[in-house]
Scaffold this motif. Structure first.
Motif, PDB file in Angstrom:
ATOM      1  N   GLN A   1       0.882  -1.258  -0.025  1.00 44.51           N
ATOM      2  CA  GLN A   1       0.031   0.018   0.044  1.00 44.51           C
ATOM      3  C   GLN A   1       0.849   1.378  -0.150  1.00 44.51           C
ATOM      4  O   GLN A   1       0.471   2.293  -0.512  1.00 44.51           O
ATOM      5  N   VAL A   2       1.928   1.046   0.753  1.00 42.92           N
ATOM      6  CA  VAL A   2       2.927   2.357   0.420  1.00 42.92           C
ATOM      7  C   VAL A   2       3.136   2.695  -0.946  1.00 42.92           C
ATOM      8  O   VAL A   2       3.466   3.994  -1.238  1.00 42.92           O
ATOM      9  N   PHE A   3       3.265   1.892  -1.759  1.00 39.24           N
ATOM     10  CA  PHE A   3       3.217   2.280  -3.172  1.00 39.24           C
ATOM     11  C   PHE A   3       1.981   2.300  -4.045  1.00 39.24           C
ATOM     12  O   PHE A   3       1.692   3.310  -4.970  1.00 39.24           O
ATOM     13  N   ALA A   4       0.924   1.809  -3.612  1.00 38.96           N
ATOM     14  CA  ALA A   4      -0.285   1.701  -4.370  1.00 38.96           C
ATOM     15  C   ALA A   4      -1.161   3.110  -4.044  1.00 38.96           C
ATOM     16  O   ALA A   4      -1.519   3.399  -5.023  1.00 38.96           O
TER      17      ALA A   4
ATOM     18  N   SER B   1       3.375   7.551 -12.032  1.00 38.24           N
ATOM     19  CA  SER B   1       2.635   6.407 -11.399  1.00 38.24           C
ATOM     20  C   SER B   1       3.156   5.200 -12.001  1.00 38.24           C
ATOM     21  O   SER B   1       3.127   4.214 -11.137  1.00 38.24           O
ATOM     22  N   VAL B   2       3.405   5.033 -13.273  1.00 37.75           N
ATOM     23  CA  VAL B   2       3.988   3.779 -13.858  1.00 37.75           C
ATOM     24  C   VAL B   2       5.205   3.417 -13.166  1.00 37.75           C
ATOM     25  O   VAL B   2       5.585   2.188 -12.788  1.00 37.75           O
ATOM     26  N   ILE B   3       5.993   4.259 -12.994  1.00 36.87           N
ATOM     27  CA  ILE B   3       7.419   4.149 -12.250  1.00 36.87           C
ATOM     28  C   ILE B   3       6.968   3.503 -10.795  1.00 36.87           C
ATOM     29  O   ILE B   3       7.860   2.671 -10.381  1.00 36.87           O
ATOM     30  N   LEU B   4       6.365   4.339 -10.035  1.00 39.02           N
ATOM     31  CA  LEU B   4       5.924   3.922  -8.836  1.00 39.02           C
ATOM     32  C   LEU B   4       5.386   2.544  -8.760  1.00 39.02           C
ATOM     33  O   LEU B   4       5.587   1.577  -7.737  1.00 39.02           O
ATOM     34  N   PHE B   5       4.565   2.080  -9.844  1.00 36.51           N
ATOM     35  CA  PHE B   5       4.094   0.827  -9.908  1.00 36.51           C
ATOM     36  C   PHE B   5       4.892  -0.299 -10.005  1.00 36.51           C
ATOM     37  O   PHE B   5       5.361  -1.237  -9.446  1.00 36.51           O
ATOM     38  N   ALA B   6       5.924   0.023 -10.913  1.00 39.67           N
ATOM     39  CA  ALA B   6       7.131  -0.749 -11.400  1.00 39.67           C
ATOM     40  C   ALA B   6       8.169  -1.022 -10.238  1.00 39.67           C
ATOM     41  O   ALA B   6       8.424  -1.983  -9.627  1.00 39.67           O
ATOM     42  N   TRP B   7       8.404   0.087  -9.227  1.00 39.97           N
ATOM     43  CA  TRP B   7       9.295   0.174  -8.203  1.00 39.97           C
ATOM     44  C   TRP B   7       8.445  -0.810  -6.981  1.00 39.97           C
ATOM     45  O   TRP B   7       9.256  -1.647  -6.460  1.00 39.97           O
ATOM     46  N   GLY B   8       7.071  -0.503  -6.894  1.00 38.57           N
ATOM     47  CA  GLY B   8       6.477  -1.514  -6.082  1.00 38.57           C
ATOM     48  C   GLY B   8       6.479  -2.951  -6.320  1.00 38.57           C
ATOM     49  O   GLY B   8       6.523  -4.025  -5.586  1.00 38.57           O
ATOM     50  N   TYR B   9       6.474  -3.263  -7.588  1.00 42.33           N
ATOM     51  CA  TYR B   9       6.362  -4.587  -8.110  1.00 42.33           C
ATOM     52  C   TYR B   9       7.592  -5.302  -8.098  1.00 42.33           C
ATOM     53  O   TYR B   9       7.594  -6.472  -7.856  1.00 42.33           O
TER      54      TYR B   9
END
Length: 122
Positions: free
Chosen positions: A44-47, A111-119
């Protein structure tokens, strides 16, 4: 009593409608990002920040379109100038950068970078 489309009354009305649309549109455009994050088990910290960043470009596009439909493409700059002149009331949190396509695409990319970082941090 009819008001001119370029009157302060109309600008206030447009601003209040835009403020009223913000929260529902953030929820509407943010949930697909949250759904993907839950599907891929991203923390959730990334989501949540990613969903907020993901929803902003769409929010700004809809609000910019609302201003364009209300005033016309040739007069919308008057509204944005009025917002800039009223930074402590109706124009709070407004910047001319919000209407730029590059800025909106940069938010989407963030937001896509944050998604990839979280993934990839799982």
């Amino acid at each position: 009593m009819p008001h001119s489309e370029l009157s302060e009354y109309n600008f206030k009305r447009i601003s209040l409608i835009n403020w009223g649309l913000c929260f529902p549109l953030i929820l509407l455009f943010g949930w697909p990002f949250l759904f993907l994050c839950s599907y891929f088990k991203i923390e959730q910290v990334f989501a949540f920040p990613g969903a907020f960043l993901f929803s902003l470009p769409f929010l700004f596009t809809i609000l910019h379109g609302h201003v364009t439909m209300a005033l016309g493409a040739s007069h919308r700059h008057h509204y944005y100038e009025w917002l800039t002149e009223n930074p402590y009331s109706y124009g709070i949190l407004f910047h001319n950068l919000f209407t730029k396509t590059r800025f909106r695409l940069a938010l989407l990319a963030a937001s896509v970078i944050l998604f990839a970082w979280g993934y990839f941090s799982v």
